[in-house]
Design a protein around this motif. Sequence first.
Motif, PDB file in Angstrom:
ATOM      1  N   GLY A  60       0.808  -1.217   0.000  1.00 47.23           N
ATOM      2  CA  GLY A  60       0.000   0.000   0.000  1.00 47.23           C
ATOM      3  C   GLY A  60       0.837   1.260   0.000  1.00 47.23           C
ATOM      4  O   GLY A  60       1.871   1.345   0.661  1.00 47.23           O
ATOM      5  N   THR A  61       0.377   2.246  -0.766  1.00 51.12           N
ATOM      6  CA  THR A  61       1.028   3.560  -0.812  1.00 51.12           C
ATOM      7  C   THR A  61       0.072   4.690  -0.437  1.00 51.12           C
ATOM      8  O   THR A  61       0.486   5.842  -0.333  1.00 51.12           O
ATOM      9  CB  THR A  61       1.584   3.830  -2.223  1.00 51.12           C
ATOM     10  N   TYR A  62      -1.213   4.370  -0.234  1.00 57.02           N
ATOM     11  CA  TYR A  62      -2.238   5.363   0.118  1.00 57.02           C
ATOM     12  C   TYR A  62      -1.955   5.937   1.501  1.00 57.02           C
ATOM     13  O   TYR A  62      -1.643   5.206   2.436  1.00 57.02           O
ATOM     14  CB  TYR A  62      -3.604   4.688   0.090  1.00 57.02           C
ATOM     15  N   THR A  63      -2.043   7.252   1.632  1.00 60.56           N
ATOM     16  CA  THR A  63      -1.738   7.914   2.899  1.00 60.56           C
ATOM     17  C   THR A  63      -2.903   7.913   3.880  1.00 60.56           C
ATOM     18  O   THR A  63      -2.735   8.302   5.035  1.00 60.56           O
ATOM     19  CB  THR A  63      -1.284   9.363   2.657  1.00 60.56           C
ATOM     20  N   GLY A  64      -4.089   7.512   3.420  1.00 62.94           N
ATOM     21  CA  GLY A  64      -5.198   7.336   4.346  1.00 62.94           C
ATOM     22  C   GLY A  64      -6.243   8.428   4.331  1.00 62.94           C
ATOM     23  O   GLY A  64      -7.218   8.355   5.095  1.00 62.94           O
ATOM     24  N   SER A  65      -6.101   9.452   3.511  1.00 59.53           N
ATOM     25  CA  SER A  65      -7.112  10.507   3.435  1.00 59.53           C
ATOM     26  C   SER A  65      -7.264  10.957   1.992  1.00 59.53           C
ATOM     27  O   SER A  65      -6.323  10.895   1.209  1.00 59.53           O
ATOM     28  CB  SER A  65      -6.731  11.695   4.318  1.00 59.53           C
ATOM     29  N   GLY A  66      -8.473  11.414   1.655  1.00 54.07           N
ATOM     30  CA  GLY A  66      -8.733  11.867   0.292  1.00 54.07           C
ATOM     31  C   GLY A  66      -9.073  10.726  -0.646  1.00 54.07           C
ATOM     32  O   GLY A  66      -9.174   9.555  -0.250  1.00 54.07           O
ATOM     33  N   ASP A  67      -9.220  11.060  -1.903  1.00 52.21           N
ATOM     34  CA  ASP A  67      -9.585  10.101  -2.951  1.00 52.21           C
ATOM     35  C   ASP A  67      -8.434   9.123  -3.178  1.00 52.21           C
ATOM     36  O   ASP A  67      -7.333   9.524  -3.551  1.00 52.21           O
ATOM     37  CB  ASP A  67      -9.907  10.863  -4.234  1.00 52.21           C
ATOM     38  N   ILE A  68      -8.686   7.843  -2.972  1.00 54.62           N
ATOM     39  CA  ILE A  68      -7.633   6.849  -3.113  1.00 54.62           C
ATOM     40  C   ILE A  68      -7.147   6.736  -4.556  1.00 54.62           C
ATOM     41  O   ILE A  68      -6.038   6.262  -4.818  1.00 54.62           O
ATOM     42  CB  ILE A  68      -8.113   5.479  -2.589  1.00 54.62           C
ATOM     43  N   ASN A  69      -7.957   7.188  -5.509  1.00 55.71           N
ATOM     44  CA  ASN A  69      -7.561   7.120  -6.911  1.00 55.71           C
ATOM     45  C   ASN A  69      -6.704   8.301  -7.354  1.00 55.71           C
ATOM     46  O   ASN A  69      -6.211   8.318  -8.482  1.00 55.71           O
ATOM     47  CB  ASN A  69      -8.808   7.026  -7.799  1.00 55.71           C
ATOM     48  N   ASP A  70      -6.537   9.278  -6.478  1.00 54.95           N
ATOM     49  CA  ASP A  70      -5.742  10.458  -6.796  1.00 54.95           C
ATOM     50  C   ASP A  70      -4.294  10.213  -6.355  1.00 54.95           C
ATOM     51  O   ASP A  70      -4.033  10.013  -5.161  1.00 54.95           O
ATOM     52  CB  ASP A  70      -6.311  11.673  -6.068  1.00 54.95           C
ATOM     53  N   PRO A  71      -3.340  10.216  -7.274  1.00 52.17           N
ATOM     54  CA  PRO A  71      -1.942   9.993  -6.882  1.00 52.17           C
ATOM     55  C   PRO A  71      -1.452  10.946  -5.806  1.00 52.17           C
ATOM     56  O   PRO A  71      -0.555  10.603  -5.033  1.00 52.17           O
ATOM     57  CB  PRO A  71      -1.181  10.212  -8.200  1.00 52.17           C
ATOM     58  N   ALA A  72      -2.045  12.128  -5.715  1.00 44.37           N
ATOM     59  CA  ALA A  72      -1.615  13.093  -4.709  1.00 44.37           C
ATOM     60  C   ALA A  72      -1.838  12.576  -3.298  1.00 44.37           C
ATOM     61  O   ALA A  72      -1.220  13.082  -2.345  1.00 44.37           O
ATOM     62  CB  ALA A  72      -2.349  14.419  -4.903  1.00 44.37           C
ATOM     63  N   ASN A  73      -2.712  11.596  -3.136  1.00 40.20           N
ATOM     64  CA  ASN A  73      -3.011  11.041  -1.820  1.00 40.20           C
ATOM     65  C   ASN A  73      -2.227   9.766  -1.542  1.00 40.20           C
ATOM     66  O   ASN A  73      -2.578   8.997  -0.637  1.00 40.20           O
ATOM     67  CB  ASN A  73      -4.510  10.783  -1.683  1.00 40.20           C
ATOM     68  N   HIS A  74      -1.185   9.551  -2.314  1.00 45.27           N
ATOM     69  CA  HIS A  74      -0.275   8.424  -2.098  1.00 45.27           C
ATOM     70  C   HIS A  74       1.102   8.973  -1.765  1.00 45.27           C
ATOM     71  O   HIS A  74       1.448  10.089  -2.163  1.00 45.27           O
ATOM     72  CB  HIS A  74      -0.225   7.529  -3.339  1.00 45.27           C
ATOM     73  N   SER A 162      -3.892  -1.752   3.430  1.00 46.90           N
ATOM     74  CA  SER A 162      -3.009  -1.244   2.373  1.00 46.90           C
ATOM     75  C   SER A 162      -2.833   0.257   2.486  1.00 46.90           C
ATOM     76  O   SER A 162      -3.353   1.038   1.686  1.00 46.90           O
ATOM     77  CB  SER A 162      -3.567  -1.628   0.990  1.00 46.90           C
ATOM     78  N   ARG A 163      -2.060   0.646   3.521  1.00 47.83           N
ATOM     79  CA  ARG A 163      -1.750   2.048   3.746  1.00 47.83           C
ATOM     80  C   ARG A 163      -0.259   2.215   3.913  1.00 47.83           C
ATOM     81  O   ARG A 163       0.452   1.305   4.336  1.00 47.83           O
ATOM     82  CB  ARG A 163      -2.452   2.559   5.008  1.00 47.83           C
ATOM     83  N   TRP A 164       0.212   3.419   3.590  1.00 44.24           N
ATOM     84  CA  TRP A 164       1.625   3.733   3.755  1.00 44.24           C
ATOM     85  C   TRP A 164       2.008   3.625   5.230  1.00 44.24           C
ATOM     86  O   TRP A 164       1.318   4.107   6.120  1.00 44.24           O
ATOM     87  CB  TRP A 164       1.922   5.140   3.229  1.00 44.24           C
ATOM     88  N   CYS A 165       3.112   2.997   5.475  1.00 43.28           N
ATOM     89  CA  CYS A 165       3.627   2.770   6.819  1.00 43.28           C
ATOM     90  C   CYS A 165       4.581   3.920   7.204  1.00 43.28           C
ATOM     91  O   CYS A 165       5.263   4.447   6.331  1.00 43.28           O
ATOM     92  CB  CYS A 165       4.375   1.435   6.814  1.00 43.28           C
ATOM     93  N   CYS A 166       4.729   4.393   8.408  1.00 41.01           N
ATOM     94  CA  CYS A 166       4.431   3.690   9.635  1.00 41.01           C
ATOM     95  C   CYS A 166       4.047   4.715  10.696  1.00 41.01           C
ATOM     96  O   CYS A 166       4.930   5.306  11.321  1.00 41.01           O
ATOM     97  CB  CYS A 166       5.625   2.907  10.129  1.00 41.01           C
ATOM     98  N   GLY A 167       2.789   4.936  10.898  1.00 41.91           N
ATOM     99  CA  GLY A 167       2.349   5.839  11.944  1.00 41.91           C
ATOM    100  C   GLY A 167       1.245   5.191  12.748  1.00 41.91           C
ATOM    101  O   GLY A 167       1.186   3.976  12.889  1.00 41.91           O
ATOM    102  N   VAL A 168       0.351   6.007  13.291  1.00 45.81           N
ATOM    103  CA  VAL A 168      -0.831   5.502  13.976  1.00 45.81           C
ATOM    104  C   VAL A 168      -1.877   5.282  12.896  1.00 45.81           C
ATOM    105  O   VAL A 168      -2.680   6.159  12.588  1.00 45.81           O
ATOM    106  CB  VAL A 168      -1.298   6.498  15.059  1.00 45.81           C
ATOM    107  N   ASP A 169      -1.837   4.100  12.284  1.00 49.09           N
ATOM    108  CA  ASP A 169      -2.552   3.883  11.027  1.00 49.09           C
ATOM    109  C   ASP A 169      -3.336   2.573  10.984  1.00 49.09           C
ATOM    110  O   ASP A 169      -3.803   2.162   9.929  1.00 49.09           O
ATOM    111  CB  ASP A 169      -1.558   3.905   9.853  1.00 49.09           C
ATOM    112  N   GLY A 170      -3.476   1.907  12.133  1.00 48.38           N
ATOM    113  CA  GLY A 170      -4.150   0.614  12.143  1.00 48.38           C
ATOM    114  C   GLY A 170      -3.237  -0.547  11.804  1.00 48.38           C
ATOM    115  O   GLY A 170      -3.684  -1.695  11.773  1.00 48.38           O
ATOM    116  N   ASN A 171      -1.964  -0.260  11.542  1.00 50.10           N
ATOM    117  CA  ASN A 171      -0.999  -1.301  11.183  1.00 50.10           C
ATOM    118  C   ASN A 171       0.127  -1.422  12.208  1.00 50.10           C
ATOM    119  O   ASN A 171       1.181  -1.981  11.913  1.00 50.10           O
ATOM    120  CB  ASN A 171      -0.394  -0.995   9.810  1.00 50.10           C
TER     121      ASN A 171
END
Length: 572
Positions: A60-74, A162-171
């Motif tokens: 995963g490269t998604y940062t967790g906010s915004g439209d997941i289809n927008d590269p700006a949110n990865h 599938s989110r970008w690691c590593c913060g307080v993100d459920g992972n």
Amino acid sequence: MRTIRVLAPLLLAASLVAPVQAHAEEAAWTGPLSTRGRWIVDAHGDRFKLKSGNWHGASGTYTGSGDINDPANHHSGEKADQVPLGLDRATMATIISGFKEIGVNSIRLPFSNQMLKDTNPVRGLKDTQLNGKRPLEVYDAVVAELTRNNLAVILNNHTTTSRWCCGVDGNERWNTSQSTDQWINDWAFMAGRYQANKRVVGADLYNEVRRNVWDDPNWGWGNDHDWHKASQQAADRLQQTAPDLLVIVEGINWTGIPVDGFAHGRPTLEPARFLSHTLANPAKLVYSAHFYGYTGPNHSGATGIGETTDPRYQDLSPQEHINVLQRQAFFITEAQKHFTAPLWISEFGVGGRGENNPKARDWFERFVNQLIANDTDFAYWPLVGFHTDRGGNGWALLHWDAAGNRMGVNDGDDWRAGAWNRLVTAPSRTGQVPQETRWNQLLKESCPQNEKLVGISHTGNRGLCVSGPQWSGTTRVTNEQHVTNDWASGYTKLQCPNNNAAVGYANFTLVCAPVATGSTSRVVWFDRGDNRPDQGGDWANGHYKGQCAQNEHIAGVAYNWRRTPDALLCRK
């Protein structure tokens, strides 16, 4: 690059270097891999050094906010669609050719548990035969192509969602967003999926175990946050499902609240000094750790929110840096200890062309020197990134733009080239690695089946195992029926039958196997002391303990009136 955002509950959640060519002898290896002491070896017993890189994206490269289809949110605009990054810009063959060109022989291949179950088809990939396949099927194809090119693959459970690691993100932990049972079942699924491919060599159990908003992971407490317990359970299951795989256990990445005045830090592998793992086949255990210059032994790596006054690794003096690395991870390779295993630095890295911080640059050079000096296995983070007109996130060693044009570490304008090429071409141990004595903690009732018991603690139910004869059938002794003489007067004694050695112990039970000869005996008392040779390390920290010599075996145990062991009958 790893963006570290460890937050408290009250916080907001340049030299021109010729490209390295792969050596023919490095390609000529045979899987599966195993370990001998601190070294990884191939199926013939020849040293196989993991000169690895991370090919991320399927985690995963998604940062967790915004439209997941927008590269700006990865992360850094690098949208991967849950498949290894860059496949929409270059073919598998092109990317893998780049890996081999820069000198890696193995790939750490992250995945998420969410990716395993995603049925949505992937589109827009350069390998047209992959379009329309679900992410796991693309992952399959990547594994097959990597191994067809003689590269070893280490499967890495990087994230749960599938989110970008590593913060307080459920992972944060293996079981933050799922149960431990589900996590282990997913590992059994992945291990079985690639079991026939002997160039899929390892299972890297979970990435950067760390604190979530409210709770810390721990090592040995026995609860639901116990990383030692969970990783031991996963290792046991994997050794049943795919016994050829290396089982790779990373240390704890972070505990505590990153605020000055609160306890916080990066335990890494330090807890393993006193509580290590014992696998049914101990020759499959590898430990791993991560190091980045902008983090520190007590620094989260954050800037602003979550930042403390603790030094970063890049702030330490050269000797302080060496001492900290040794304390946190490199001690794992010390010989003849219960924790002795290969150490794999499965992530380290630094910014490339855009990194102008002299401390960051100096740290990278010094860390590479440390890897070389210790002949340590490694994996750079990351191998693949994007660029636009040779700009953008510069951490990767190989970058592709939207038109498929590559920018690489050896193009002549990347300051990391000298250190990188020095690392992958550095002299290192090669050839046959002889078998050596193996020490393990007794974590279950019995030692591994090619080890005998030589140490027992006064309290804590701990023991020490050492290499010995292969055994199978056992006798469980719970009374004095086999005692031949009063070798500990006034004490209750358990003794193995004649020609048996102790191979296990639990409470008031001695487990014996018919693997012993000899009649010379001595008694080792430890009711108020630490009576043992300097072998095996401290396998019962904080407890009185007794230990026979390596060429002896435990023939009996004497208990006081509280049924606490006070003496050993050692025999050879």
